[in-house]
Design a protein around this motif. Structure first.
Motif, PDB file in Angstrom:
ATOM      1  N   VAL A 154      -8.509  11.740   0.921  1.00 37.77           N
ATOM      2  CA  VAL A 154      -8.496  13.111   1.440  1.00 37.77           C
ATOM      3  C   VAL A 154      -8.190  14.108   0.320  1.00 37.77           C
ATOM      4  CG1 VAL A 154      -7.236  14.708   2.951  1.00 37.77           C
ATOM      5  CG2 VAL A 154      -7.955  12.475   3.812  1.00 37.77           C
ATOM      6  N   SER A 155      -7.220  13.751  -0.534  1.00 38.66           N
ATOM      7  CA  SER A 155      -6.834  14.706  -1.577  1.00 38.66           C
ATOM      8  C   SER A 155      -7.808  14.682  -2.758  1.00 38.66           C
ATOM      9  CB  SER A 155      -5.399  14.441  -2.051  1.00 38.66           C
ATOM     10  OG  SER A 155      -5.285  13.140  -2.606  1.00 38.66           O
ATOM     11  N   PHE A 156      -8.638  13.650  -2.847  1.00 43.31           N
ATOM     12  CA  PHE A 156      -9.626  13.583  -3.929  1.00 43.31           C
ATOM     13  C   PHE A 156     -10.788  14.548  -3.658  1.00 43.31           C
ATOM     14  CE2 PHE A 156     -13.340  11.920  -6.105  1.00 43.31           C
ATOM     15  CZ  PHE A 156     -12.846  11.546  -7.342  1.00 43.31           C
ATOM     16  N   TYR A 157     -11.280  14.557  -2.432  1.00 41.66           N
ATOM     17  CA  TYR A 157     -12.457  15.359  -2.110  1.00 41.66           C
ATOM     18  C   TYR A 157     -12.056  16.738  -1.586  1.00 41.66           C
ATOM     19  CZ  TYR A 157     -15.089  11.062  -2.585  1.00 41.66           C
ATOM     20  OH  TYR A 157     -15.654   9.918  -3.075  1.00 41.66           O
ATOM     21  N   SER A 158     -12.578  17.785  -2.251  1.00 38.95           N
ATOM     22  CA  SER A 158     -12.208  19.142  -1.836  1.00 38.95           C
ATOM     23  C   SER A 158     -12.773  19.459  -0.459  1.00 38.95           C
ATOM     24  CB  SER A 158     -12.708  20.155  -2.858  1.00 38.95           C
ATOM     25  OG  SER A 158     -14.118  20.029  -2.984  1.00 38.95           O
ATOM     26  N   PHE A 159     -13.736  18.690  -0.014  1.00 33.98           N
ATOM     27  CA  PHE A 159     -14.328  18.879   1.309  1.00 33.98           C
ATOM     28  C   PHE A 159     -13.293  18.739   2.419  1.00 33.98           C
ATOM     29  CE2 PHE A 159     -16.099  16.951   5.096  1.00 33.98           C
ATOM     30  CZ  PHE A 159     -17.149  17.795   5.417  1.00 33.98           C
ATOM     31  N   GLY A 188       0.791  -1.232   0.000  1.00 35.24           N
ATOM     32  CA  GLY A 188       0.000   0.000   0.000  1.00 35.24           C
ATOM     33  C   GLY A 188       0.817   1.273   0.000  1.00 35.24           C
ATOM     34  N   ALA A 189       1.971   1.262  -0.643  1.00 33.78           N
ATOM     35  CA  ALA A 189       2.767   2.498  -0.717  1.00 33.78           C
ATOM     36  C   ALA A 189       2.245   3.414  -1.808  1.00 33.78           C
ATOM     37  CB  ALA A 189       4.233   2.165  -0.968  1.00 33.78           C
ATOM     38  N   LEU A 190       1.616   2.849  -2.835  1.00 36.23           N
ATOM     39  CA  LEU A 190       1.170   3.639  -3.985  1.00 36.23           C
ATOM     40  C   LEU A 190      -0.348   3.664  -4.061  1.00 36.23           C
ATOM     41  CD1 LEU A 190       3.594   2.188  -6.709  1.00 36.23           C
ATOM     42  CD2 LEU A 190       3.883   4.303  -5.396  1.00 36.23           C
ATOM     43  N   PHE A 191      -0.874   4.834  -4.390  1.00 37.45           N
ATOM     44  CA  PHE A 191      -2.321   4.989  -4.561  1.00 37.45           C
ATOM     45  C   PHE A 191      -2.537   6.276  -5.346  1.00 37.45           C
ATOM     46  CE2 PHE A 191      -6.785   5.293  -3.309  1.00 37.45           C
ATOM     47  CZ  PHE A 191      -7.148   3.958  -3.254  1.00 37.45           C
ATOM     48  N   PRO A 192      -3.615   6.375  -6.115  1.00 38.10           N
ATOM     49  CA  PRO A 192      -3.851   7.650  -6.809  1.00 38.10           C
ATOM     50  C   PRO A 192      -4.106   8.769  -5.801  1.00 38.10           C
ATOM     51  CG  PRO A 192      -5.183   5.898  -7.749  1.00 38.10           C
ATOM     52  CD  PRO A 192      -4.588   5.364  -6.483  1.00 38.10           C
ATOM     53  N   GLY A 215       1.566  12.766  -2.612  1.00 37.92           N
ATOM     54  CA  GLY A 215       2.621  13.052  -3.579  1.00 37.92           C
ATOM     55  C   GLY A 215       4.020  13.054  -2.983  1.00 37.92           C
ATOM     56  N   GLY A 216       4.181  12.451  -1.806  1.00 38.43           N
ATOM     57  CA  GLY A 216       5.506  12.386  -1.173  1.00 38.43           C
ATOM     58  C   GLY A 216       6.413  11.393  -1.890  1.00 38.43           C
TER      59      GLY A 216
END
Lengths: 605, 175
Positions: free
Chosen positions: B73-78, A163-167, A181-182
């Protein structure tokens, strides 16, 4: 069976199959980018669009189940235009220059552009900026080249359970990578490199260190030795047009010599050494478990390591640095179970700069050790701070199979027409037991070949020494072996049934640890390799490693094993000589000093 | 849509106590499928925003990779990972507000507050954000502070508006 027609020809496909698989069976190629055999069919890239009679829109073939009487067209004008549009859109947000890319001529994306006949990108719009992550010794990521196919995400999460990578983020700004984005060194990445093995573009690759190897070879002061892991000989040929599963041990040796290495050696030598060290460790742990902690196999130790009580059962193999890092992050309670043996790579480095450097009367600092590994995590392992048994870096540079191929091409060596040559002595000598370290089940099988014979005085009672229950591609495999008519020294093992398990792929390994922890299963010895299929399917191997390729490479490894006169590690005469001249006996004070190590917990997130 | 920062408890209650509350929530949701988003919403309610320590605790607590938690968290602007001020200022840059000087209003606010869009003032009194139309086009240019809409805003009037929300909460929340 389901009957359908594809491009007017009748095709039969199994119930539950997809249009993509049915077409492939019928010899019809449908382009794909995100699809990954057995692992991922998510319809994300939209390149596998086909026309299905009665459907309003084009349908992605990878997720379209076959139905009776279905009529599919895979090459109409409408389909061709749609695929071209999709490809051009993907290309419009793909940074980089093919000529200078590490994937030049080995790129699925480049090949697709060629096959689809793309001659220009009609929408030269915005391109996401490249963030180049060089934070780890193992891998380099270039987010600008990423086409968001998510293969690496599936490998990292579903197959490896890391689980190190995810969109991250959303829409056009989506970046596949670690949290927010780290960089990879800030997260629990185990550096197995399976992401780089499935990336269809040059977005994730090994951290190229060929420059360091060239610099050492060009340095007249350095005596440069090379070790090659057993998995290389069954895969390197693929880089030069040979079919998967072609053994190129002799040509590889010849190529390394022509590159200028002063000693061409084998990690197999220290794989045999590992079996003696780890086998002894296993027997010590068994004795302590059966007779109590006061009964150690050898009673005359004088250093702290050996005086420490033997660790708990099951003993777990420690050859795989990604598995070690996985335990350090996620199973700190399991660290005492890990064998204290260094991996064969690190044993080789330590032995080359002590035992061997003394033998050739060189100062350890003048000996330079290059490893050729199928693995990216081996780069991380060699860089671990504790790997300085020889008072300096034990292994100086680790190259993947792909990097070695790159050096061979750079040197203008005609690999295909090289003669077969033999490795140098003493550290080029190995048994068949060492070869099979390359594949899942192999380390266990090698250990059993030696342990059973030591305990009973007889050869392992399996046809051709092949422990078939622990071979093959099943995720978790088990075997049991009862010791009987044991030699007097091992009388406490009379009638004891040794239970062993083998896991490959870290999700399977984690499942195995959970089973052990919860008491659902009890074993004496477990083997784990992080990559599916074992090292032959490592993150540094020639791309693409499919299941068919894995099988071919494993078959080649067993041919190498069976072609050897010596097939049990304890029969290796050069390993015996190394003990006599330097390391004394397995698990001796000296072997603990140079060939064993320790582990420490790391953050879970 | 956004959390009303006026209800945010950050700064008033010791962090250890807030983390205890988070742990109770995690225990409650641990076995529930689809727990991640509701837990993030509750956590943002507790802390006012989602700092790294909270996200990592949620990752371990729910057994979800940190990259996945961050991805959601970064997907939802909320969701926000930046501390919010006591008051949230949203400047409309929809078409009507834009052509009637919304941009100048925003620039004035940036200068007066000394922070950029998405940021919070040093005294944590204001967070500045932009919005795309409140449906108050007839009142353009408009800004919202918390739940109050301020209409036909001119840069020259900006200080007077901000004074209504001056720290410490003498007149918090407007009237």
């Amino acid at each position: 069976m389901v009957n359908l027609t594809i491009n007017g020809s009748p095709v039969q496909a199994a119930e539950g199959s997809t249009v993509l698989l049915a077409a492939r069976q019928a010899g019809i190629q449908i382009p794909t980018l995100c699809y990954l055999e057995n692992v991922q069919a998510i319809g994300a890239c939209r390149l596998c669009m086909v026309e299905i009679e009665g459907a309003r829109t084009l349908i992605p073939a990878c997720v379209a189940p076959v139905t009776e009487g279905m009529k599919v067209s895979t090459r109409t004008q409408r389909v061709r235009d749609a695929r071209k549009t999709v490809m051009e859109l993907l290309m419009s947000d793909h940074a980089g220059d093919c000529k200078t890319c590490d994937r030049n001529d080995d790129c699925e994306f480049q090949a697709l552009a060629r096959d689809l006949g793309i001659r220009q990108v009609s929408w030269p719009g915005a391109v996401n900026p490249s963030h180049i992550d060089t934070s780890t010794p193992a891998l380099v990521r270039d987010t600008g080249k990423c086409v968001l196919c998510r293969r690496c995400v599936t490998l990292c999460n579903a197959v490896q359970d890391v689980g190190a990578l995810f969109p991250q983020h959303r829409g056009f700004k989506t970046v596949v990578g670690p949290a927010f984005g780290g960089d990879l060194d800030t997260v629990t990445c185990v550096q197995c490199g399976q992401c780089s093995a499935v990336c269809p573009v040059g977005a994730i690759s090994e951290h190229d260190e060929t420059g360091k190897a060239w610099a050492a070879l060009d340095n007249p002061v350095k005596f440069v030795v090379v070790q090659t892991a057993p998995a290389i000989r069954a895969a390197l040929g693929e880089e030069f047009g040979f079919a998967p599963g072609t053994l190129v041990t002799g040509k590889m040796t010849a190529a390394l010599r022509r590159l200028g290495f002063d000693g061409v050696f084998d990690t197999n030598f220290t794989a045999d050494l590992t079996i003696l060290e780890e086998g002894t460790e296993l027997l010590r742990r068994l004795k302590a478990a059966i007779l109590g902690p006061d009964h150690d196999v050898q009673g005359d130790h004088h250093d702290a390591h050996a005086h420490a009580a033997p660790g708990p059962l099951p003993l777990a193999t420690s050859c795989c640095p990604a598995w070690i890092k996985n335990c350090e992050h996620f199973h700190p309670d399991f660290l005492p179970n890990l064998s204290t043996c260094k991996s064969p790579q690190q044993m080789f480095g330590a032995a080359a700069k002590t035992y061997y450097s003394r033998r050739i009367a060189k100062h350890p600092s003048d000996v330079f050790v290059v490893s050729i590994m199928p693995c990216t995590a081996k780069k991380f392992e060699a860089a671990r701070p504790e790997m300085e048994a020889s008072w300096q870096r034990d292994v100086d540079v680790v190259l993947t199979t792909r990097e070695l191929a790159r050096m061979i091409r750079q040197a203008g060596i005609d690999f295909a027409n090289l003669p077969d040559e033999q490795m140098d002595q003493p550290m080029g000598m190995s048994t068949g037991a060492a070869d099979i370290f390359a594949n899942t089940g192999g380390v266990m099988e090698a250990a059993l070949r030696t342990a059973y014979e030591i305990v009973t005085g007889r050869a392992l009672p399996f046809d051709g020494l092949r422990v078939t229950p622990i071979e093959g591609m099943e995720g978790i495999k088990e075997a049991a072996l009862t010791f009987s008519d044991v030699v007097p020294e091992w009388s406490f093992l009379e009638g004891v049934t040794a239970r062993v398990a083998v896991a490959h792929g870290l999700a399977n390994a984690n499942q195995l640890v959970d089973r052990i922890r919860s008491g659902k299963a009890a074993y004496h010895f477990v083997e784990v390799m992080s990559c599916p299929g074992g090292c032959i399917g490592g993150g540094g191997q020639p791309r693409m490693t499919t299941d068919a390729v894995r099988k071919s490479r494993i078959e080649a490894i067993y041919r190498e094993d069976q072609g050897k006169g010596l097939r049990k590690s304890h029969e290796n005469p050069q390993v015996r000589a190394a003990y006599e001249a330097f390391f004394q006996t397995p698990n001796s004070d000296l072997s603990h000093r140079f060939l064993h190590t320790g582990y420490f917990g790391r953050d879970r997130v | 849509m956004a959390v009303n920062p006026a209800t945010c408890t950050c700064g008033d209650v010791p962090e250890a106590q807030l983390l205890e509350r988070l742990d109770e929530i995690l225990a409650e949701y641990r076995e529930k499928p689809g727990a991640l988003i509701p837990v993030l919403q509750i956590a943002q309610g507790i802390f006012g925003y989602l700092p790294e320590i909270v996200l990592k605790r949620i990752s371990v607590g729910l057994g979800k990779p940190y990259s996945e938690v961050a991805g959601v968290v970064s997907f939802y602007s909320f969701f926000t990972t930046n501390p919010r001020g006591r008051h949230l200022i949203r400047v409309c840059l929809g078409t009507a507000c834009y052509v009637r000087g919304g941009k100048q209003v925003l620039d004035t606010l940036k200068a007066k507050l000394g922070c950029d869009v998405g940021e919070t003032t040093a005294d944590r009194n204001f967070t500045l954000e932009v919005a795309r139309c409140f449906g108050a086009c007839g009142l353009a240019p408009a800004i919202m502070i918390d739940d109050d809409v301020h209409q036909r805003v001119k840069p020259a009037r900006m200080q007077a508006i901000l004074d209504l929300y001056a720290a410490p909460a003498a007149k918090s929340g407007g009237d």
